[in-house]
Motif scaffolding. Structure first.
Motif, PDB file in Angstrom:
ATOM      1  N   ALA A  41      -8.731  -7.308   3.804  1.00  0.00           N
ATOM      2  CA  ALA A  41      -9.221  -8.618   3.950  1.00  0.00           C
ATOM      3  C   ALA A  41      -8.600  -9.473   2.614  1.00  0.00           C
ATOM      4  O   ALA A  41      -8.348 -10.582   2.517  1.00  0.00           O
ATOM      5  CB  ALA A  41     -10.724  -8.892   4.130  1.00  0.00           C
ATOM      6  N   THR A  42      -8.430  -8.450   1.573  1.00  0.00           N
ATOM      7  CA  THR A  42      -8.138  -9.020   0.244  1.00  0.00           C
ATOM      8  C   THR A  42      -6.678  -8.478  -0.573  1.00  0.00           C
ATOM      9  O   THR A  42      -6.363  -9.124  -1.381  1.00  0.00           O
ATOM     10  CB  THR A  42      -9.186  -9.093  -0.564  1.00  0.00           C
ATOM     11  OG1 THR A  42      -9.565  -7.726  -0.985  1.00  0.00           O
ATOM     12  CG2 THR A  42     -10.568  -9.936  -0.342  1.00  0.00           C
ATOM     13  N   ASP A  43      -6.292  -7.549   0.105  1.00  0.00           N
ATOM     14  CA  ASP A  43      -5.282  -6.709  -0.542  1.00  0.00           C
ATOM     15  C   ASP A  43      -3.953  -7.361  -0.555  1.00  0.00           C
ATOM     16  O   ASP A  43      -3.722  -8.247   0.188  1.00  0.00           O
ATOM     17  CB  ASP A  43      -4.792  -5.375   0.208  1.00  0.00           C
ATOM     18  CG  ASP A  43      -4.040  -4.467  -0.764  1.00  0.00           C
ATOM     19  OD1 ASP A  43      -4.774  -3.697  -1.457  1.00  0.00           O
ATOM     20  OD2 ASP A  43      -2.855  -4.586  -0.744  1.00  0.00           O
ATOM     21  N   PRO A  44      -3.289  -7.577  -1.767  1.00  0.00           N
ATOM     22  CA  PRO A  44      -2.089  -8.367  -1.815  1.00  0.00           C
ATOM     23  C   PRO A  44      -0.900  -7.605  -1.082  1.00  0.00           C
ATOM     24  O   PRO A  44       0.262  -8.472  -1.108  1.00  0.00           O
ATOM     25  CB  PRO A  44      -1.830  -8.712  -3.374  1.00  0.00           C
ATOM     26  CG  PRO A  44      -2.451  -7.107  -3.741  1.00  0.00           C
ATOM     27  CD  PRO A  44      -3.465  -6.951  -3.014  1.00  0.00           C
ATOM     28  N   VAL A  56      -0.788  -5.670   1.779  1.00  0.00           N
ATOM     29  CA  VAL A  56      -0.909  -5.561   3.259  1.00  0.00           C
ATOM     30  C   VAL A  56      -2.079  -6.283   3.782  1.00  0.00           C
ATOM     31  O   VAL A  56      -3.235  -6.320   3.194  1.00  0.00           O
ATOM     32  CB  VAL A  56      -1.157  -4.085   3.641  1.00  0.00           C
ATOM     33  CG1 VAL A  56      -2.529  -3.565   3.059  1.00  0.00           C
ATOM     34  CG2 VAL A  56      -1.005  -3.640   5.053  1.00  0.00           C
ATOM     35  N   TRP A  57      -2.065  -7.104   4.655  1.00  0.00           N
ATOM     36  CA  TRP A  57      -3.119  -7.782   5.581  1.00  0.00           C
ATOM     37  C   TRP A  57      -2.877  -8.113   6.976  1.00  0.00           C
ATOM     38  O   TRP A  57      -1.817  -8.004   7.851  1.00  0.00           O
ATOM     39  CB  TRP A  57      -3.418  -9.026   4.785  1.00  0.00           C
ATOM     40  CG  TRP A  57      -2.026 -10.152   4.665  1.00  0.00           C
ATOM     41  CD1 TRP A  57      -1.978 -11.067   5.735  1.00  0.00           C
ATOM     42  CD2 TRP A  57      -0.911 -10.118   3.815  1.00  0.00           C
ATOM     43  NE1 TRP A  57      -0.903 -11.890   5.197  1.00  0.00           N
ATOM     44  CE2 TRP A  57      -0.242 -11.332   4.308  1.00  0.00           C
ATOM     45  CE3 TRP A  57      -0.908  -9.423   2.565  1.00  0.00           C
ATOM     46  CZ2 TRP A  57       0.877 -11.377   3.439  1.00  0.00           C
ATOM     47  CZ3 TRP A  57       0.336  -9.795   1.931  1.00  0.00           C
ATOM     48  CH2 TRP A  57       1.218 -10.766   2.195  1.00  0.00           C
ATOM     49  N   LEU A  58      -3.807  -8.822   7.588  1.00  0.00           N
ATOM     50  CA  LEU A  58      -3.507  -9.217   8.889  1.00  0.00           C
ATOM     51  C   LEU A  58      -3.485 -10.534   9.106  1.00  0.00           C
ATOM     52  O   LEU A  58      -4.266 -11.419   8.348  1.00  0.00           O
ATOM     53  CB  LEU A  58      -4.881  -8.662   9.952  1.00  0.00           C
ATOM     54  CG  LEU A  58      -4.632  -7.278  10.558  1.00  0.00           C
ATOM     55  CD1 LEU A  58      -5.958  -6.858  11.136  1.00  0.00           C
ATOM     56  CD2 LEU A  58      -3.459  -6.980  11.174  1.00  0.00           C
ATOM     57  N   SER A  65      -4.046 -18.600   7.538  1.00  0.00           N
ATOM     58  CA  SER A  65      -3.689 -17.496   8.834  1.00  0.00           C
ATOM     59  C   SER A  65      -4.291 -16.316   8.417  1.00  0.00           C
ATOM     60  O   SER A  65      -4.590 -15.350   9.610  1.00  0.00           O
ATOM     61  CB  SER A  65      -2.350 -17.505   9.413  1.00  0.00           C
ATOM     62  OG  SER A  65      -1.692 -17.135   8.420  1.00  0.00           O
ATOM     63  N   ARG A  66      -4.621 -15.804   7.356  1.00  0.00           N
ATOM     64  CA  ARG A  66      -5.133 -14.363   6.936  1.00  0.00           C
ATOM     65  C   ARG A  66      -6.411 -14.178   7.503  1.00  0.00           C
ATOM     66  O   ARG A  66      -7.541 -15.139   7.496  1.00  0.00           O
ATOM     67  CB  ARG A  66      -5.099 -14.282   5.479  1.00  0.00           C
ATOM     68  CG  ARG A  66      -5.428 -12.801   5.060  1.00  0.00           C
ATOM     69  CD  ARG A  66      -5.059 -12.731   3.579  1.00  0.00           C
ATOM     70  NE  ARG A  66      -5.478 -11.271   3.193  1.00  0.00           N
ATOM     71  CZ  ARG A  66      -5.073 -10.449   2.298  1.00  0.00           C
ATOM     72  NH1 ARG A  66      -4.165 -11.139   1.504  1.00  0.00           N
ATOM     73  NH2 ARG A  66      -5.329  -9.304   2.131  1.00  0.00           N
ATOM     74  N   LEU A  67      -6.709 -13.065   7.886  1.00  0.00           N
ATOM     75  CA  LEU A  67      -7.991 -12.725   8.602  1.00  0.00           C
ATOM     76  C   LEU A  67      -8.817 -12.208   7.355  1.00  0.00           C
ATOM     77  O   LEU A  67      -8.505 -11.282   6.746  1.00  0.00           O
ATOM     78  CB  LEU A  67      -7.774 -11.595   9.720  1.00  0.00           C
ATOM     79  CG  LEU A  67      -7.248 -12.200  10.836  1.00  0.00           C
ATOM     80  CD1 LEU A  67      -6.938 -11.121  11.895  1.00  0.00           C
ATOM     81  CD2 LEU A  67      -7.835 -13.342  11.640  1.00  0.00           C
ATOM     82  N   VAL A  87      -0.999 -10.266  13.666  1.00  0.00           N
ATOM     83  CA  VAL A  87      -0.016  -9.629  12.960  1.00  0.00           C
ATOM     84  C   VAL A  87      -0.365  -9.035  11.841  1.00  0.00           C
ATOM     85  O   VAL A  87      -1.042  -9.653  10.691  1.00  0.00           O
ATOM     86  CB  VAL A  87       0.904 -10.974  12.562  1.00  0.00           C
ATOM     87  CG1 VAL A  87       2.201 -10.514  11.977  1.00  0.00           C
ATOM     88  CG2 VAL A  87       1.376 -11.692  13.846  1.00  0.00           C
ATOM     89  N   LEU A  88       0.079  -7.644  11.657  1.00  0.00           N
ATOM     90  CA  LEU A  88       0.158  -7.107  10.574  1.00  0.00           C
ATOM     91  C   LEU A  88       1.204  -7.107   9.254  1.00  0.00           C
ATOM     92  O   LEU A  88       2.533  -7.109   9.910  1.00  0.00           O
ATOM     93  CB  LEU A  88      -0.067  -5.603  10.421  1.00  0.00           C
ATOM     94  CG  LEU A  88       0.155  -4.709   9.680  1.00  0.00           C
ATOM     95  CD1 LEU A  88      -1.267  -4.576   8.850  1.00  0.00           C
ATOM     96  CD2 LEU A  88       0.182  -3.080  10.213  1.00  0.00           C
ATOM     97  N   VAL A  89       1.001  -7.504   8.332  1.00  0.00           N
ATOM     98  CA  VAL A  89       1.941  -7.879   7.255  1.00  0.00           C
ATOM     99  C   VAL A  89       1.985  -7.170   6.082  1.00  0.00           C
ATOM    100  O   VAL A  89       0.957  -6.559   5.730  1.00  0.00           O
ATOM    101  CB  VAL A  89       1.593  -9.527   6.709  1.00  0.00           C
ATOM    102  CG1 VAL A  89       2.788  -9.936   5.729  1.00  0.00           C
ATOM    103  CG2 VAL A  89       1.504 -10.324   7.962  1.00  0.00           C
ATOM    104  N   ARG A  90       3.183  -6.553   5.844  1.00  0.00           N
ATOM    105  CA  ARG A  90       3.286  -5.630   4.542  1.00  0.00           C
ATOM    106  C   ARG A  90       4.269  -6.478   3.605  1.00  0.00           C
ATOM    107  O   ARG A  90       5.580  -6.450   3.788  1.00  0.00           O
ATOM    108  CB  ARG A  90       3.972  -4.335   5.092  1.00  0.00           C
ATOM    109  CG  ARG A  90       4.608  -3.364   4.047  1.00  0.00           C
ATOM    110  CD  ARG A  90       3.331  -2.857   3.253  1.00  0.00           C
ATOM    111  NE  ARG A  90       3.784  -1.677   2.668  1.00  0.00           N
ATOM    112  CZ  ARG A  90       4.025  -1.528   1.041  1.00  0.00           C
ATOM    113  NH1 ARG A  90       3.802  -2.541   0.604  1.00  0.00           N
ATOM    114  NH2 ARG A  90       4.486  -0.515   0.777  1.00  0.00           N
TER     115      ARG A  90
END
Length: 298
Positions: free
Chosen positions: A211-214, A216-218, A59-61, A81-84
């Motif tokens: 797009a790739t950070d471990p 924070v992502w969308l 589901s990650r953008l 959805v913004l995920v931290r």
């Protein structure tokens, strides 16, 4: 780009949550940002935070999602959805319900107006999907994401809290006056600086790759039908009144009727229902959305 005066509080690069906040929860949450390895690239300028993420979340953008014109990306963010992710693996999540597009070039309200590039706004000129975090009044932070177009980026204005409410509430309370009332859920992330506090987005996230950070992502919301129609309101951006005609551009976008929207514009809602907002976009506005900015090179 906007900013509001508030009582000054010391701002650090890490913005790490106080220990007394995190100890109140059964599973201690370590929000200290992890160190990233540096990577070099040829051709397109890339963030030195780019990493290969071992978690292939369906589901990650990814990069292709961010590679679209600024106004299109600002609208596409709505409902995502913004995920931290914290160091202990726990996650804070919020659904994006409000954004603003800053096109750079001729957009006088943008930090990159006229093609001006500085140490602060470098992320706006990097590849689409690069995070741009900047302070306002040296106190609070705002999170943006670069798009197609020279110096273009989208400001994340408001989120609907989805997961991690207790931690979000304590992080927000730590920056408020002692004895202040407890915030309602809808007040946790209903503003650009509020969402940075609630998800503990630090200044050092600037120039990272969303797009790739471990950390924070969308993501796409798995509970939402991707083909479902969002009722999006287009309204003037907030806090840029001094920029004349550019303050009137309907480049703030939000989900109609959502309780977490920071500022409701009734007039814009009436116009959007009648189709007048779309008609207010002139040739230069449409040209800017294709990434063809009238940029003065320096």
């Amino acid at each position: 780009m906007p900013g509001r005066k508030r009582k000054k509080v010391a701002l650090t690069d890490a913005a790490v949550a106080p220990e007394h906040i995190l100890d109140k929860h059964t599973h201690q949450t370590d929000l200290t940002p992890k160190k990233q390895t540096k990577h070099e690239s040829a051709g397109v300028e890339r963030s030195h935070y780019f990493t290969t993420n071992s978690d292939d979340l369906q589901s990650r953008l990814r990069e292709d999602f961010f590679n679209q014109p600024c106004i299109s990306l600002a609208k596409a963010f709505l409902g995502k959805v913004l995920v931290r992710r914290c160091a202990d693996g726990s996650e804070l999540r919020g659904r994006i319900v409000e954004t603003e597009a800053y096109l750079g070039g001729e957009d006088k309200a943008s930090h990159s107006a006229g093609g001006k590039r500085t140490e602060r706004n470098t992320a706006m000129f990097m590849k689409p999907g690069t995070i741009y975090v900047y302070p306002i009044y040296g106190i609070y932070l705002c999170m943006n994401v670069s798009s197609e177009g020279e110096g273009a980026a989208v400001l994340l204005r408001s989120l609907e809290p989805l997961h991690g409410h207790p931690v979000m509430r304590q992080l927000r309370a730590a920056r408020r006056k002692e004895g202040a009332r407890q915030l309602k859920d809808k007040e946790l992330c209903n503003g650009p600086s509020k969402l940075c506090q609630a998800l503990n987005i630090p200044r050092c996230f600037d120039r990272r790759d969303l797009a790739t950070d471990p950390e924070v992502w969308l993501e796409r919301d798995p509970n939402t039908d991707p083909s479902a129609h969002h009722d999006i309101v287009s309204a003037p951006r907030v806090g840029i009144e001094s920029h004349g005609e550019w303050a009137k551009k309907p480049w703030r976008f939000y989900l109609r009727g959502h309780p977490c929207v920071s500022v409701v514009n009734k007039e814009a809602e009436r116009q959007s229902l009648s189709g007048k907002v779309t008609n207010n976009l002139g040739p230069s506005d449409l040209q800017s959305d294709t990434g063809q900015h009238n940029v003065k090179r320096t």
